[in-house]
Each structure stands twice: as C-alpha cells, then as structure tokens.
Design an enzyme around this catalytic site. Sequence first.
Site, mmCIF file in Angstrom:
data_model
loop_
_atom_site.group_PDB
_atom_site.id
_atom_site.type_symbol
_atom_site.label_atom_id
_atom_site.label_comp_id
_atom_site.label_asym_id
_atom_site.label_seq_id
_atom_site.Cartn_x
_atom_site.Cartn_y
_atom_site.Cartn_z
ATOM 1 N N CYS A 1 0.486 -1.370 -0.300
ATOM 2 C CA CYS A 1 0.076 -0.011 0.280
ATOM 3 C C CYS A 1 0.410 1.432 0.226
ATOM 4 O O CYS A 1 1.639 1.540 -1.053
ATOM 5 C CB CYS A 1 -0.791 -0.176 0.872
ATOM 6 S SG CYS A 1 -2.232 1.360 0.985
ATOM 7 N N HIS B 1 -3.843 -4.842 -0.844
ATOM 8 C CA HIS B 1 -3.270 -5.187 0.538
ATOM 9 C C HIS B 1 -3.278 -7.192 0.923
ATOM 10 O O HIS B 1 -4.603 -7.492 0.793
ATOM 11 C CB HIS B 1 -4.316 -5.265 2.117
ATOM 12 C CG HIS B 1 -4.102 -3.567 2.056
ATOM 13 N ND1 HIS B 1 -3.010 -3.374 2.979
ATOM 14 C CD2 HIS B 1 -4.229 -2.528 1.514
ATOM 15 C CE1 HIS B 1 -3.170 -1.755 3.742
ATOM 16 N NE2 HIS B 1 -4.479 -1.573 2.191
ATOM 17 N N GLU C 1 -2.389 -8.778 2.668
ATOM 18 C CA GLU C 1 -3.126 -9.842 3.940
ATOM 19 C C GLU C 1 -4.412 -9.699 4.216
ATOM 20 O O GLU C 1 -5.095 -9.886 5.526
ATOM 21 C CB GLU C 1 -2.350 -8.916 4.855
ATOM 22 C CG GLU C 1 -2.576 -7.761 5.595
ATOM 23 C CD GLU C 1 -2.280 -6.617 4.810
ATOM 24 O OE1 GLU C 1 -2.758 -5.192 5.098
ATOM 25 O OE2 GLU C 1 -1.779 -6.865 3.750
#
Length: 216
Positions: free
Chosen positions: A87, A197, A199
């Site tokens: 990001c 992202h 994750e």
Amino acid sequence: MELSAPAKSVVVFDYGFGNVRSAERALARAGAEVEITRDFDRAMNADGLLVPGVGAFAACMRGLTEARGDWIIDRRLSGGRPVMGICVGMQILFARGIEHGLETDGLDEWPGTVAPLEADVVPHMGWNTVEAPAGSELFAGLDADARFYFVHSYAVQEWGMETGNPLLHAPKVAWSLYGKPFVAAVENGALTATQFHPEKSGDAGAQLLNNWIGSL
C-alpha cells in the site's frame, strides 16, 4: 531421514504506519517466522523485510526516515536482500508523491509519481482484479480473475524508466483499472511491492505471500 528447511525469517518493519499485526498473521500463516520490529540489525539480517504503510505519503516518509528505514531499505537492496512494500509502503518506493498540492520526495527506487486517482468515486475501496505481467513469480498459480483488496486514493498511473535505482532493472509491472489504469504491483529482483493488501485478500493474497516467501 530428510530434514525440512528452516522457516524463512521476515521482519515487518514497525515505523508507526501500517497494519503490522494483520501482516504478521498473514505471513505466519504462509509459513514464515515473523517479527515486528524497527531494530536495525534484525531488519538487516532477516531473509525478507516487509514495509507496510497506511495514511499520507508525506507522513509515512517522515516516519520511515526517522526510524532509519530508508537507509535499511537501501542497504538491503544494495546487497540483493529482499524487500516488499504494501500500500503506502509501495508508494514511498517511487520518486515522489503529490497530495493536496504538496510534493514529497520518495525513496526513488523506481520512477513515477504517486498522484490522486482519476475516478468518479475515491477512495478505491474493495476487490479488484490485477493484470499480472508475463512470467510473474509473484502471481504464479493465481487465476487471471483472482481478486485483491484495495484501499487507496492515490496511485502511480504512468510508468517510465528515466530515474530509479540503477541496481534494479527490467521490472515486471502489474496493472489494475479504476477510472484509469494504475500500477497494482511491481516485482523487480530483490524489490517487490503491491498497492493492494495481500494480507486482507483471502486465498489469493495468501498464495501471493507464499510465492514471495518462497523466493527468499
């Protein structure tokens, strides 16, 4: 009896900007031995360094330099040691960022300017597909329609190679579309980054992180 290889060590660099806990959990699920720290020696010696980032470009750059993260990234790349940005942690790897008319120098590892997205609705928040480059190792094993989670109002929307780190060559650039095309990920030898992202991107993000860890 064949012994299994030890887990790769990854430091999530803690400079005050980023979802470090969610990154830690995702990397651990992908099989890495993870530590959250800004300790210089640990960040330098880990197999991989992950640089998260949320918030404003200028604030992230200020926090990174105060934690000596800019020096750590540069030294790791000079030695061919892997670094991954996520990001705003990706955005600060570029030459500059422009927010609210303020221009801030980035790390200039890659050329390009991080600028406001040109779209009807901003921020770009939600799931989107990514056009991965041919021969990508980061996106290996992922379907073309795999979707990743984005939350951002700024991006690199033009790419050129007139500046950047001379040690890094022939980057593979992935693109996504929101209003107009923007850079969604870059893999460039030891330096890798995603605008989205991983994750927070479910199975697709887990596969991508597994691919990165496997490259360390």
